[in-house]
Scaffold this motif. Structure first.
Motif, PDB file in Angstrom:
ATOM      1  N   GLY A  59     -51.913-105.246  -2.126  1.00 30.30           N
ATOM      2  CA  GLY A  59     -51.423-105.104  -3.417  1.00 30.30           C
ATOM      3  C   GLY A  59     -51.196-103.932  -4.450  1.00 30.30           C
ATOM      4  N   VAL A  60     -51.345-102.957  -4.064  1.00 29.44           N
ATOM      5  CA  VAL A  60     -50.091-101.327  -4.001  1.00 29.44           C
ATOM      6  C   VAL A  60     -49.896-101.318  -3.752  1.00 29.44           C
ATOM      7  CG1 VAL A  60     -50.924 -98.890  -4.046  1.00 29.44           C
ATOM      8  CG2 VAL A  60     -53.045-100.018  -4.458  1.00 29.44           C
ATOM      9  N   VAL A  61     -49.133-101.697  -2.544  1.00 30.79           N
ATOM     10  CA  VAL A  61     -47.557-101.737  -1.712  1.00 30.79           C
ATOM     11  C   VAL A  61     -46.680-102.580  -3.033  1.00 30.79           C
ATOM     12  CG1 VAL A  61     -46.566-102.541  -0.227  1.00 30.79           C
ATOM     13  CG2 VAL A  61     -47.951-101.152   0.690  1.00 30.79           C
ATOM     14  N   TYR A  62     -47.350-104.494  -3.479  1.00 29.13           N
ATOM     15  CA  TYR A  62     -46.602-105.004  -3.907  1.00 29.13           C
ATOM     16  C   TYR A  62     -46.472-104.715  -5.651  1.00 29.13           C
ATOM     17  CZ  TYR A  62     -45.846-108.555  -0.644  1.00 29.13           C
ATOM     18  OH  TYR A  62     -46.169-109.597   0.581  1.00 29.13           O
ATOM     19  N   PHE A  63     -47.180-103.407  -6.013  1.00 35.40           N
ATOM     20  CA  PHE A  63     -46.738-103.126  -7.033  1.00 35.40           C
ATOM     21  C   PHE A  63     -45.995-101.861  -7.179  1.00 35.40           C
ATOM     22  CE2 PHE A  63     -48.115 -99.859 -10.686  1.00 35.40           C
ATOM     23  CZ  PHE A  63     -47.707-101.166 -11.705  1.00 35.40           C
ATOM     24  N   LEU A  64     -46.228-100.984  -6.323  1.00 37.95           N
ATOM     25  CA  LEU A  64     -45.303-100.091  -6.391  1.00 37.95           C
ATOM     26  C   LEU A  64     -44.018-100.372  -5.338  1.00 37.95           C
ATOM     27  CD1 LEU A  64     -48.092 -97.413  -5.387  1.00 37.95           C
ATOM     28  CD2 LEU A  64     -46.957 -97.754  -7.848  1.00 37.95           C
ATOM     29  N   ALA A  65     -44.283-100.670  -4.556  1.00 41.17           N
ATOM     30  CA  ALA A  65     -42.831-101.175  -3.757  1.00 41.17           C
ATOM     31  C   ALA A  65     -41.544-101.259  -4.616  1.00 41.17           C
ATOM     32  CB  ALA A  65     -42.732-102.233  -2.225  1.00 41.17           C
ATOM     33  N   PRO A  66     -41.767-102.747  -5.180  1.00 38.44           N
ATOM     34  CA  PRO A  66     -40.618-102.636  -6.496  1.00 38.44           C
ATOM     35  C   PRO A  66     -40.126-101.361  -7.897  1.00 38.44           C
ATOM     36  CG  PRO A  66     -41.538-104.638  -6.439  1.00 38.44           C
ATOM     37  CD  PRO A  66     -42.570-103.206  -5.965  1.00 38.44           C
ATOM     38  N   LYS A  67     -41.051-100.572  -7.407  1.00 39.40           N
ATOM     39  CA  LYS A  67     -40.241 -99.472  -8.790  1.00 39.40           C
ATOM     40  C   LYS A  67     -40.098 -98.605  -8.140  1.00 39.40           C
ATOM     41  CE  LYS A  67     -44.324-100.697 -11.621  1.00 39.40           C
ATOM     42  NZ  LYS A  67     -44.107-101.662 -12.552  1.00 39.40           N
ATOM     43  N   LEU A  68     -40.438 -98.156  -6.523  1.00 41.66           N
ATOM     44  CA  LEU A  68     -39.769 -97.217  -5.849  1.00 41.66           C
ATOM     45  C   LEU A  68     -38.356 -97.434  -5.063  1.00 41.66           C
ATOM     46  CD1 LEU A  68     -43.056 -96.034  -4.717  1.00 41.66           C
ATOM     47  CD2 LEU A  68     -42.496 -95.229  -6.838  1.00 41.66           C
ATOM     48  N   LEU A  69     -38.550 -98.585  -4.957  1.00 42.90           N
ATOM     49  CA  LEU A  69     -37.241 -99.397  -4.159  1.00 42.90           C
ATOM     50  C   LEU A  69     -36.377 -99.865  -4.611  1.00 42.90           C
ATOM     51  CD1 LEU A  69     -38.943 -99.529  -0.884  1.00 42.90           C
ATOM     52  CD2 LEU A  69     -37.410 -97.364  -1.233  1.00 42.90           C
ATOM     53  N   ARG A  77     -33.170-107.631   1.683  1.00 42.26           N
ATOM     54  CA  ARG A  77     -33.060-108.477  -0.034  1.00 42.26           C
ATOM     55  C   ARG A  77     -33.673-108.163  -1.025  1.00 42.26           C
ATOM     56  NH1 ARG A  77     -36.478-112.649   3.306  1.00 42.26           N
ATOM     57  NH2 ARG A  77     -34.975-113.242   5.143  1.00 42.26           N
ATOM     58  N   SER A  78     -33.840-109.294  -2.303  1.00 42.91           N
ATOM     59  CA  SER A  78     -33.820-108.690  -3.575  1.00 42.91           C
ATOM     60  C   SER A  78     -35.240-108.464  -4.264  1.00 42.91           C
ATOM     61  CB  SER A  78     -32.922-108.893  -5.024  1.00 42.91           C
ATOM     62  OG  SER A  78     -33.286-109.675  -4.517  1.00 42.91           O
ATOM     63  N   PHE A  79     -36.310-107.874  -4.482  1.00 45.98           N
ATOM     64  CA  PHE A  79     -38.088-107.763  -4.479  1.00 45.98           C
ATOM     65  C   PHE A  79     -37.427-108.731  -5.743  1.00 45.98           C
ATOM     66  CE2 PHE A  79     -38.032-103.576  -3.449  1.00 45.98           C
ATOM     67  CZ  PHE A  79     -39.223-103.925  -1.908  1.00 45.98           C
ATOM     68  N   GLU A  80     -38.724-110.060  -5.128  1.00 46.24           N
ATOM     69  CA  GLU A  80     -38.738-111.470  -6.367  1.00 46.24           C
ATOM     70  C   GLU A  80     -40.324-112.208  -6.233  1.00 46.24           C
ATOM     71  OE1 GLU A  80     -35.829-114.778  -4.072  1.00 46.24           O
ATOM     72  OE2 GLU A  80     -35.306-112.752  -5.027  1.00 46.24           O
ATOM     73  N   ARG A  81     -40.694-112.050  -7.040  1.00 44.59           N
ATOM     74  CA  ARG A  81     -42.295-113.339  -6.645  1.00 44.59           C
ATOM     75  C   ARG A  81     -41.224-114.435  -5.922  1.00 44.59           C
ATOM     76  NH1 ARG A  81     -46.011-113.224 -11.392  1.00 44.59           N
ATOM     77  NH2 ARG A  81     -48.038-114.076  -9.594  1.00 44.59           N
TER      78      ARG A  81
END
Length: 154
Positions: A59-69, A77-81
Motif C-alpha cells: 500500500g505504501v509503495v502503491y501510494f508513493l510511487a506515482p507521486k515520486l516517479l 507504462r503510466s501509473f493507473e488503477r
C-alpha cells in the motif's frame, strides 16, 4: 505495448521479487498447510499479521510511487488503477477459491513456497489448481464462443 519497451532488468527483478515473496512465506511458516488450517480454525492468528505486513508495504509503495516517479522505471507504462467490476463471477469465483483454500490449507502463492520447505504432497494441490484453471478456461471459452455465435435474427 511491446515487451521491448521494458527495461532489461524487468524479468530478472520479477524473479527476485518472487524469490523474496517465497522466502518470506517460508520464513513466516505460512507455506505450511497446517499453519494455514490452524488460522482458518481460529487456533493460530499469525497469518493476518503476515498478510497485513505485506499489504502495508504494498500500500505504501502503491501510494508513493506515482507521486515520486513519472513512470515506472522497469515497465515504462503510466501509473493507473485498473478496476474490475464486482459481479457474480467475482462472488462465485471467490467462494470456490475459499472452499479450495479451506480444503487444501494452501493458497496458490504459498503452494510454490511450500515446495521449497519440503512439502512434496503439495504437488497434488498444485495439480488440482492447474486442472481447475484449465477447466475454467475451457468453460469460459465455450461460453464466449456460444455468446458470439450468430442467432440468425440479423
Amino acid at each position: 505495448m511491446a515487451g521491448s519497451d521494458r527495461h532489461p532488468l524487468f524479468l530478472p527483478l520479477i524473479a527476485v521479487g518472487g524469490l523474496v515473496f517465497g522466502f518470506g512465506l517460508g520464513y513466516s511458516h505460512m507455506a505450511r498447510p497446517e499453519v494455514v488450517l490452524d488460522f482458518l480454525q481460529f487456533e493460530d492468528l499469525g497469518l493476518p499479521f503476515v498478510m497485513f505486513g505485506g499489504a502495508l508495504v504494498t500500500g505504501v509503495v502503491y501510494f508513493l510511487a506515482p507521486k515520486l516517479l513519472k513512470r515506472p522505471a522497469l515497465t515504462n507504462r503510466s501509473f493507473e488503477r485498473r478496476l474490475k467490476p464486482f459481479d457474480n463471477q467475482v462472488l462465485v469465483g471467490g467462494a470456490i477459491f475459499g472452499v479450495g483454500w479451506g480444503l487444501s490449507g494452501i493458497c496458490p502463492g504459498a503452494a510454490y513456497a511450500s515446495l521449497g520447505v519440503g512439502n512434496v504432497p503439495i504437488l497434488w494441490a498444485l495439480a488440482g489448481m492447474f486442472l481447475g484453471a484449465f477447466a475454467q478456461g475451457v468453460w469460459r471459452s465455450r461460453n464466449d464462443a456460444s455468446d458470439a455465435a450468430p442467432t440468425g435474427a440479423d
